[in-house]
Design a protein around this motif. Structure first.
Motif, PDB file in Angstrom:
ATOM      1  N   PHE A  29       2.157   5.187 -10.396  1.00  0.00           N
ATOM      2  CA  PHE A  29       1.777   6.210 -11.778  1.00  0.00           C
ATOM      3  C   PHE A  29       0.804   5.585 -12.329  1.00  0.00           C
ATOM      4  CE2 PHE A  29       6.355   8.016 -11.773  1.00  0.00           C
ATOM      5  CZ  PHE A  29       5.941   9.202 -12.018  1.00  0.00           C
ATOM      6  N   ALA A  30       0.577   4.412 -12.578  1.00  0.00           N
ATOM      7  CA  ALA A  30      -0.574   3.671 -13.335  1.00  0.00           C
ATOM      8  C   ALA A  30      -1.855   3.917 -12.522  1.00  0.00           C
ATOM      9  CB  ALA A  30      -0.472   2.291 -13.669  1.00  0.00           C
ATOM     10  N   GLU A  31      -1.789   3.728 -11.172  1.00  0.00           N
ATOM     11  CA  GLU A  31      -3.134   3.862 -10.487  1.00  0.00           C
ATOM     12  C   GLU A  31      -3.625   5.246 -10.272  1.00  0.00           C
ATOM     13  OE1 GLU A  31      -2.176   1.653  -6.993  1.00  0.00           O
ATOM     14  OE2 GLU A  31      -2.753  -0.501  -7.992  1.00  0.00           O
ATOM     15  N   ASN A  32      -2.347   5.983  -9.956  1.00  0.00           N
ATOM     16  CA  ASN A  32      -2.687   7.421  -9.999  1.00  0.00           C
ATOM     17  C   ASN A  32      -3.799   7.776  -8.719  1.00  0.00           C
ATOM     18  OD1 ASN A  32      -2.424  10.215 -10.409  1.00  0.00           O
ATOM     19  ND2 ASN A  32      -3.772  10.264 -12.314  1.00  0.00           N
ATOM     20  N   LYS A  33      -3.554   7.163  -7.457  1.00  0.00           N
ATOM     21  CA  LYS A  33      -4.495   7.410  -6.365  1.00  0.00           C
ATOM     22  C   LYS A  33      -3.688   8.544  -5.444  1.00  0.00           C
ATOM     23  CE  LYS A  33      -6.005   2.719  -6.301  1.00  0.00           C
ATOM     24  NZ  LYS A  33      -6.305   1.535  -5.447  1.00  0.00           N
ATOM     25  N   LEU A  34      -2.469   8.718  -5.603  1.00  0.00           N
ATOM     26  CA  LEU A  34      -1.821   9.757  -4.743  1.00  0.00           C
ATOM     27  C   LEU A  34      -2.302  11.232  -5.202  1.00  0.00           C
ATOM     28  CD1 LEU A  34       1.706   8.354  -4.283  1.00  0.00           C
ATOM     29  CD2 LEU A  34      -0.227   7.581  -3.303  1.00  0.00           C
ATOM     30  N   MET A  35      -2.505  11.853  -3.942  1.00  0.00           N
ATOM     31  CA  MET A  35      -2.705  13.364  -4.399  1.00  0.00           C
ATOM     32  C   MET A  35      -1.388  14.071  -4.242  1.00  0.00           C
ATOM     33  SD  MET A  35      -6.064  13.897  -1.805  1.00  0.00           S
ATOM     34  CE  MET A  35      -6.461  15.681  -2.399  1.00  0.00           C
ATOM     35  N   VAL A  36      -1.041  14.969  -5.063  1.00  0.00           N
ATOM     36  CA  VAL A  36       0.194  15.636  -5.450  1.00  0.00           C
ATOM     37  C   VAL A  36       0.168  16.945  -5.803  1.00  0.00           C
ATOM     38  CG1 VAL A  36       2.485  15.310  -6.363  1.00  0.00           C
ATOM     39  CG2 VAL A  36       1.300  13.393  -5.914  1.00  0.00           C
ATOM     40  N   PRO A  37       0.021  17.784  -4.703  1.00  0.00           N
ATOM     41  CA  PRO A  37       0.274  19.405  -5.114  1.00  0.00           C
ATOM     42  C   PRO A  37       1.452  19.579  -5.840  1.00  0.00           C
ATOM     43  CG  PRO A  37       0.524  19.128  -2.884  1.00  0.00           C
ATOM     44  CD  PRO A  37       0.283  17.710  -3.376  1.00  0.00           C
ATOM     45  N   LYS A  38       1.492  20.854  -6.519  1.00  0.00           N
ATOM     46  CA  LYS A  38       2.572  21.327  -7.132  1.00  0.00           C
ATOM     47  C   LYS A  38       3.530  21.804  -6.119  1.00  0.00           C
ATOM     48  CE  LYS A  38       3.956  24.558 -10.777  1.00  0.00           C
ATOM     49  NZ  LYS A  38       3.769  25.769 -11.915  1.00  0.00           N
ATOM     50  N   ARG A  39       4.979  21.282  -6.563  1.00  0.00           N
ATOM     51  CA  ARG A  39       6.040  21.413  -5.458  1.00  0.00           C
ATOM     52  C   ARG A  39       6.415  23.064  -5.311  1.00  0.00           C
ATOM     53  NH1 ARG A  39      11.115  18.430  -8.338  1.00  0.00           N
ATOM     54  NH2 ARG A  39      11.456  19.836  -9.965  1.00  0.00           N
ATOM     55  N   HIS A  40       7.006  23.138  -4.266  1.00  0.00           N
ATOM     56  CA  HIS A  40       7.214  24.660  -3.953  1.00  0.00           C
ATOM     57  C   HIS A  40       8.818  24.569  -4.381  1.00  0.00           C
ATOM     58  CE1 HIS A  40       4.386  26.266  -1.091  1.00  0.00           C
ATOM     59  NE2 HIS A  40       4.105  25.047  -1.327  1.00  0.00           N
ATOM     60  N   HIS A  41       9.199  25.585  -5.396  1.00  0.00           N
ATOM     61  CA  HIS A  41      10.616  25.616  -5.829  1.00  0.00           C
ATOM     62  C   HIS A  41      11.163  27.093  -5.498  1.00  0.00           C
ATOM     63  CE1 HIS A  41      13.481  24.749  -9.205  1.00  0.00           C
ATOM     64  NE2 HIS A  41      13.758  25.899  -8.674  1.00  0.00           N
TER      65      HIS A  41
END
Length: 320
Positions: A29-41
């Motif tokens: 969370f602190a580094e925030n390097k991951l790419m995370v698209p909005k999840r499908h619900h």
């Protein structure tokens, strides 16, 4: 091509150290390097159960390193089959070649990473001297939440409430050798005003946590109520508390936040911080001992990939 590794629930259960997992998720969370698209619900009919089920797809990437997608179903009536409501799998990928590195059982992975995220939030939001916890709910998450919270605060007393008292008894039996006393209770009201931390993980459609019972200095951890028509806490709880979330992306997914936002009980700009801001130091957590805090968790794919990395590395190390 390298063989696809299978990581099952048993391995996850036997190899989780919550202090380690919390630190891994905090770092991500602190580094925030991951790419995370909005999840499908996607909600879909389940006429045999007279209740909708839900399909969640949660992808995340660390470019040229690792990637993954969690495929989850939530079936609220699974207790009829003596099964957890959450079922699923995690596909762990090589982000350079696109190959599958591992298939990870998502039931335990989800429970562990969810509990770790709640405990991470508690490390910023509960009082440092917090020593008592009320666990509302007796599903698969409850034991994990208790253990995770106990890893960041020195708990002395834990109380467990569930609609089925025998399930609360069973949880207490499982945790009877921990460093805290643990007691089943028959009503929420008998302990909710006495404890320092309240953690709730249910699929309730009507609030179980009522603001009139809360006192200054408590921390409320809302983990369940994953749909817009579900609520674990009432309007008074929200209006008298400082509200924090894991991610701003899921504000309209859970009734605990979506309904107060829609009715004006809560404004989006009044939400104090998310886990990205807390862990990076961009925003602070608890301001004083009298503050009443609420953390709403809807889950974030960053947590899944961080946990998948953690368990994959543990698996490789244990099989050298």
């Amino acid at each position: 091509m390298d063989p696809i590794i299978q990581i099952d629930n048993l391995f996850i259960e036997e190899n989780t150290v919550f202090t380690e997992l919390i630190e891994v998720i905090k770092k991500n969370f602190a580094e925030n390097k991951l790419m995370v698209p909005k999840r499908h619900h996607h909600d879909f009919p389940n006429p045999k159960m007279n209740s909708d089920s839900t399909l969640l797809l949660m992808p995340a990437w660390n470019p040229s390193e690792t990637a993954g997608v969690k495929i989850i179903t939530v079936s609220p009536e699974n207790s009829q089959f003596d099964l957890p409501s959450i079922q699923g799998t995690y596909i762990y990928l090589d982000a350079t070649k696109g190959t599958i590195k591992a298939i990870i059982e998502a039931k335990s992975l989800t429970a562990k990473r969810t509990a770790a995220a709640s405990a991470l939030a508690s490390s910023y939001l509960s009082r440092k001297d917090a020593s008592s916890l009320l666990m509302i709910g007796t599903g698969a998450l409850s034991i994990n939440l208790i253990k995770a919270h106990a890893s960041v605060r020195k708990l002395k007393k834990v109380f467990v409430w569930g609609r089925n008292y025998n399930k609360a008894l069973a949880i207490c039996k499982q945790l009877e050798n921990e460093d805290f006393t643990i007691t089943p209770i028959k009503t929420i009201e008998e302990k909710i005003g006495d404890v320092d931390i309240i953690s709730s993980a249910t699929l309730s459609k009507t609030p179980l946590i009522l603001g009139k019972h809360l006192r200054k200095g408590q921390h409320v951890d809302l983990v369940g109520a994953y749909k817009k028509d579900m609520r674990e806490a009432d309007d008074e709880t929200i209006s008298k508390s400082n509200v924090y979330v894991d991610t701003y992306d899921g504000l309209n997914e859970s009734g605990d936040i979506a309904i107060p936002l829609k009715t004006g009980v809560l404004r989006e700009e009044e939400i104090k911080a998310n886990l990205f801001e807390l862990t990076s130091g961009k925003k602070g957590g608890r301001m004083d001992t009298d503050e009443l805090t609420v953390f709403k968790s809807v889950g974030h794919a960053l947590e899944d990939l961080a946990a998948a990395n953690y368990y994959f590395e543990k698996y490789i190390s244990s099989n050298k």
